[in-house]
Write a protein that holds these residues in place. Structure first.
Motif, PDB file in Angstrom:
ATOM      1  N   VAL B  34       0.839  -1.205   0.000  1.00  0.00           N
ATOM      2  CA  VAL B  34       0.000   0.000   0.000  1.00  0.00           C
ATOM      3  C   VAL B  34       0.871   1.252   0.000  1.00  0.00           C
ATOM      4  CG1 VAL B  34      -1.722   1.288   1.291  1.00  0.00           C
ATOM      5  CG2 VAL B  34      -1.905  -1.159   1.136  1.00  0.00           C
ATOM      6  N   GLY B  35       1.901   1.273   0.870  1.00  0.00           N
ATOM      7  CA  GLY B  35       2.748   2.461   0.975  1.00  0.00           C
ATOM      8  C   GLY B  35       3.496   2.752  -0.303  1.00  0.00           C
ATOM      9  N   PHE B  36       4.023   1.702  -0.955  1.00  0.00           N
ATOM     10  CA  PHE B  36       4.776   1.951  -2.186  1.00  0.00           C
ATOM     11  C   PHE B  36       3.851   2.332  -3.337  1.00  0.00           C
ATOM     12  CE2 PHE B  36       8.226  -0.451  -0.089  1.00  0.00           C
ATOM     13  CZ  PHE B  36       9.195   0.512  -0.231  1.00  0.00           C
ATOM     14  N   SER B  37       2.613   1.792  -3.355  1.00  0.00           N
ATOM     15  CA  SER B  37       1.715   2.255  -4.419  1.00  0.00           C
ATOM     16  C   SER B  37       1.315   3.704  -4.183  1.00  0.00           C
ATOM     17  CB  SER B  37       0.496   1.346  -4.550  1.00  0.00           C
ATOM     18  OG  SER B  37      -0.140   1.190  -3.333  1.00  0.00           O
ATOM     19  N   VAL B  38       1.219   4.130  -2.908  1.00  0.00           N
ATOM     20  CA  VAL B  38       0.992   5.558  -2.634  1.00  0.00           C
ATOM     21  C   VAL B  38       2.164   6.386  -3.167  1.00  0.00           C
ATOM     22  CG1 VAL B  38       0.849   7.270  -0.793  1.00  0.00           C
ATOM     23  CG2 VAL B  38      -0.529   5.227  -0.675  1.00  0.00           C
ATOM     24  N   ALA B  39       3.400   5.889  -2.977  1.00  0.00           N
ATOM     25  CA  ALA B  39       4.570   6.618  -3.475  1.00  0.00           C
ATOM     26  C   ALA B  39       4.529   6.738  -4.990  1.00  0.00           C
ATOM     27  CB  ALA B  39       5.848   5.906  -3.040  1.00  0.00           C
ATOM     28  N   ILE B  40       4.140   5.645  -5.694  1.00  0.00           N
ATOM     29  CA  ILE B  40       4.079   5.704  -7.160  1.00  0.00           C
ATOM     30  C   ILE B  40       2.978   6.658  -7.608  1.00  0.00           C
ATOM     31  CG2 ILE B  40       3.628   4.314  -9.211  1.00  0.00           C
ATOM     32  CD1 ILE B  40       4.957   2.005  -7.667  1.00  0.00           C
ATOM     33  N   MET B  41       1.844   6.677  -6.859  1.00  0.00           N
ATOM     34  CA  MET B  41       0.787   7.621  -7.226  1.00  0.00           C
ATOM     35  C   MET B  41       1.224   9.067  -7.012  1.00  0.00           C
ATOM     36  SD  MET B  41      -2.807   5.953  -6.245  1.00  0.00           S
ATOM     37  CE  MET B  41      -2.335   4.913  -4.920  1.00  0.00           C
ATOM     38  N   PHE B  42       2.098   9.331  -6.021  1.00  0.00           N
ATOM     39  CA  PHE B  42       2.647  10.679  -5.862  1.00  0.00           C
ATOM     40  C   PHE B  42       3.415  11.089  -7.116  1.00  0.00           C
ATOM     41  CE2 PHE B  42       2.791  10.371  -0.984  1.00  0.00           C
ATOM     42  CZ  PHE B  42       1.572  10.979  -0.895  1.00  0.00           C
ATOM     43  N   ILE B  43       4.127  10.122  -7.753  1.00  0.00           N
ATOM     44  CA  ILE B  43       4.825  10.470  -8.997  1.00  0.00           C
ATOM     45  C   ILE B  43       3.817  10.800 -10.090  1.00  0.00           C
ATOM     46  CG2 ILE B  43       6.380   9.598 -10.778  1.00  0.00           C
ATOM     47  CD1 ILE B  43       7.697   7.925  -8.649  1.00  0.00           C
ATOM     48  N   PHE B  44       2.702  10.049 -10.163  1.00  0.00           N
ATOM     49  CA  PHE B  44       1.703  10.312 -11.208  1.00  0.00           C
ATOM     50  C   PHE B  44       1.077  11.691 -11.059  1.00  0.00           C
ATOM     51  CE2 PHE B  44       0.849   5.529 -11.633  1.00  0.00           C
ATOM     52  CZ  PHE B  44       1.850   5.439 -12.577  1.00  0.00           C
ATOM     53  N   VAL B  45       0.928  12.195  -9.823  1.00  0.00           N
ATOM     54  CA  VAL B  45       0.336  13.527  -9.663  1.00  0.00           C
ATOM     55  C   VAL B  45       1.412  14.610  -9.569  1.00  0.00           C
ATOM     56  CG1 VAL B  45      -1.774  12.686  -8.623  1.00  0.00           C
ATOM     57  CG2 VAL B  45       0.111  13.300  -7.161  1.00  0.00           C
ATOM     58  N   LEU B  50       7.374  14.384  -2.535  1.00  0.00           N
ATOM     59  CA  LEU B  50       6.571  13.489  -1.715  1.00  0.00           C
ATOM     60  C   LEU B  50       6.927  12.041  -1.997  1.00  0.00           C
ATOM     61  CD1 LEU B  50       3.005  14.969  -1.801  1.00  0.00           C
ATOM     62  CD2 LEU B  50       4.787  15.250  -0.148  1.00  0.00           C
ATOM     63  N   ALA B  51       7.164  11.690  -3.270  1.00  0.00           N
ATOM     64  CA  ALA B  51       7.472  10.306  -3.611  1.00  0.00           C
ATOM     65  C   ALA B  51       8.777   9.872  -2.952  1.00  0.00           C
ATOM     66  CB  ALA B  51       7.556  10.149  -5.127  1.00  0.00           C
ATOM     67  N   ILE B  52       9.788  10.754  -2.996  1.00  0.00           N
ATOM     68  CA  ILE B  52      11.078  10.404  -2.395  1.00  0.00           C
ATOM     69  C   ILE B  52      10.914  10.176  -0.893  1.00  0.00           C
ATOM     70  CG2 ILE B  52      13.386  11.272  -1.889  1.00  0.00           C
ATOM     71  CD1 ILE B  52      13.102  12.867  -4.559  1.00  0.00           C
ATOM     72  N   VAL B  53      10.257  11.130  -0.213  1.00  0.00           N
ATOM     73  CA  VAL B  53      10.084  11.017   1.238  1.00  0.00           C
ATOM     74  C   VAL B  53       9.246   9.789   1.587  1.00  0.00           C
ATOM     75  CG1 VAL B  53       9.141  12.160   3.253  1.00  0.00           C
ATOM     76  CG2 VAL B  53      10.398  13.459   1.595  1.00  0.00           C
ATOM     77  N   GLN B  54       8.185   9.537   0.791  1.00  0.00           N
ATOM     78  CA  GLN B  54       7.304   8.404   1.082  1.00  0.00           C
ATOM     79  C   GLN B  54       8.059   7.085   0.950  1.00  0.00           C
ATOM     80  OE1 GLN B  54       4.035   8.322   1.998  1.00  0.00           O
ATOM     81  NE2 GLN B  54       4.021   6.100   1.970  1.00  0.00           N
ATOM     82  N   ILE B  55       8.951   6.956  -0.048  1.00  0.00           N
ATOM     83  CA  ILE B  55       9.704   5.704  -0.199  1.00  0.00           C
ATOM     84  C   ILE B  55      10.607   5.489   1.009  1.00  0.00           C
ATOM     85  CG2 ILE B  55      11.564   4.629  -1.525  1.00  0.00           C
ATOM     86  CD1 ILE B  55      10.206   5.735  -4.029  1.00  0.00           C
ATOM     87  N   VAL B  56      11.330   6.539   1.435  1.00  0.00           N
ATOM     88  CA  VAL B  56      12.227   6.396   2.588  1.00  0.00           C
ATOM     89  C   VAL B  56      11.447   6.026   3.840  1.00  0.00           C
ATOM     90  CG1 VAL B  56      13.831   7.632   4.066  1.00  0.00           C
ATOM     91  CG2 VAL B  56      13.901   7.989   1.633  1.00  0.00           C
ATOM     92  N   VAL B  57      10.321   6.756   4.071  1.00  0.00           N
ATOM     93  CA  VAL B  57       9.521   6.521   5.274  1.00  0.00           C
ATOM     94  C   VAL B  57       8.896   5.135   5.242  1.00  0.00           C
ATOM     95  CG1 VAL B  57       7.376   7.249   6.358  1.00  0.00           C
ATOM     96  CG2 VAL B  57       9.097   8.915   5.842  1.00  0.00           C
ATOM     97  N   GLU B  58       8.484   4.682   4.043  1.00  0.00           N
ATOM     98  CA  GLU B  58       7.843   3.374   3.934  1.00  0.00           C
ATOM     99  C   GLU B  58       8.833   2.259   4.255  1.00  0.00           C
ATOM    100  OE1 GLU B  58       4.730   2.990   3.630  1.00  0.00           O
ATOM    101  OE2 GLU B  58       5.055   0.852   3.861  1.00  0.00           O
ATOM    102  N   VAL B  59      10.065   2.384   3.745  1.00  0.00           N
ATOM    103  CA  VAL B  59      11.092   1.385   4.054  1.00  0.00           C
ATOM    104  C   VAL B  59      11.308   1.323   5.563  1.00  0.00           C
ATOM    105  CG1 VAL B  59      13.524   0.855   3.821  1.00  0.00           C
ATOM    106  CG2 VAL B  59      12.239   1.512   1.831  1.00  0.00           C
ATOM    107  N   LEU B  60      11.425   2.501   6.202  1.00  0.00           N
ATOM    108  CA  LEU B  60      11.648   2.527   7.655  1.00  0.00           C
ATOM    109  C   LEU B  60      10.470   1.920   8.395  1.00  0.00           C
ATOM    110  CD1 LEU B  60      13.345   5.940   8.312  1.00  0.00           C
ATOM    111  CD2 LEU B  60      14.229   3.711   8.844  1.00  0.00           C
ATOM    112  N   THR B  61       9.230   2.239   7.945  1.00  0.00           N
ATOM    113  CA  THR B  61       8.039   1.710   8.628  1.00  0.00           C
ATOM    114  C   THR B  61       8.011   0.187   8.557  1.00  0.00           C
ATOM    115  OG1 THR B  61       6.881   3.687   7.920  1.00  0.00           O
ATOM    116  CG2 THR B  61       5.546   1.891   8.752  1.00  0.00           C
TER     117      THR B  61
END
Lengths: 112, 176
Positions: B34-45, B50-61
């Motif tokens: 779910v988190g990585f698909s949110v990151a990819i959707m940030f790239i689409f919009v 946001l995509a960079i931060v979301q990927i880092v935060v998702e890995v940590l989570t």
């Protein structure tokens, strides 16, 4: 409209996990889903068709950007979500070490 | 924008799997999906920051979740048990809340601009003044680091507080 509604469905899935699940890890996953849903809704509201990412590459041309304000707000919220998740999981680990279960109904029964 | 809809469907399916599956490690992998698909959707919009931060935060989570589950147990014993009275009560209250929430939400969604037509009343000023006043080409970085720098200070304070909380809860010395 449909993209906003699917964000709201993700929010409701997370709320369902928080309200009805008995496992603490599932409840933490529900909190994470709510955070994703709100962040994604903000980013989708700021989207503009045919616009570019808000980074200036040419000064003389008129700018056509997506809305940078929701992105700036969400950037803060993502990092805070990580902090709350980490703190919540630490508390869950402490609870498990004490009661040897993730089931909140069992934890309620065990006193002390 | 068909790929955006595909990722939204994928995200919702992964979310339901994460909630209902019995193996907690599989639930965490679905959370990561779910988190990585949110990151990819940030790239689409068009939100690369946001995509960079979301990927880092998702890995940590995902790493933190897996660390907790590996130290404890990875079987959810509560799945498949009979529903208790409290659980049925909470499901009923949840259903009431969903009906209330949707009636309010449908109205407020109609007030919003349609998807793809952001109004950008406030953003016009920031885009106009961003480069001349701060000297930064990235408007998002201008807003969080210059115009709204105090908010970022507050964010750093929250992060620091949570780190102190984790350190205090995980300490070995002085714990009986």
């Amino acid at each position: 409209m449909i993209v906003f509604v699917s964000c709201i469905i993700l929010f409701l899935i997370g709320l369902y996990a928080i309200v009805t699940k008995r496992n603490l890890i599932k409840i933490a996953i529900g909190f994470a889903f709510i955070e994703y849903a709100v962040n994604l809704l903000f980013a989708l509201i700021g989207f503009k068709r045919g616009a570019l990412a808000p980074i200036i590459t040419q000064i003389d041309k008129p700018h056509n950007f997506v809305d940078p304000i929701p992105q700036a707000l969400v950037l803060t919220a993502i990092v805070i979500a990580l902090g709350t998740t980490a703190l919540m999981l630490t508390v869950i680990l402490r609870i498990y070490n004490r009661y040897k279960t993730f089931d909140i109904a069992e934890i309620r029964k065990l006193k002390g | 924008m068909i790929e955006l809809y595909l990722f939204l469907i994928f995200m919702l399916i992964a979310a339901i799997i994460a909630i209902e599956i019995q193996d907690l490690l599989a639930a965490i992998i679905s959370l990561g999906a779910v988190g990585f698909s949110v990151a990819i959707m940030f790239i689409f919009v068009h939100a690369p920051d946001l995509a960079i931060v979301q990927i880092v935060v998702e890995v940590l989570t995902v790493v933190i979740f897996v660390a907790v589950v590996l130290r404890t147990t990875h079987v959810d014993e509560t799945i498949g048990k009979k529903l208790s009275g409290t659980q049925i009560l909470s499901i009923v209250f949840y259903a009431f809340f969903v009906i209330l929430f949707l009636t309010v939400m449908i109205r407020s969604l109609q007030e919003l601009p349609a998807f793809g037509n952001a109004t950008m009343k406030v953003a016009k000023e920031y885009i106009k003044l961003g480069l001349p006043q701060t000297g930064g080409a990235n408007i998002v970085a201008d807003v969080i680091l210059d115009f709204r720098a105090l908010d970022t200070l507050g964010e750093a304070t929250v992060l620091f507080t949570s780190v102190i909380g984790v350190a205090a809860l995980m300490r070995k010395v002085g714990r009986k």
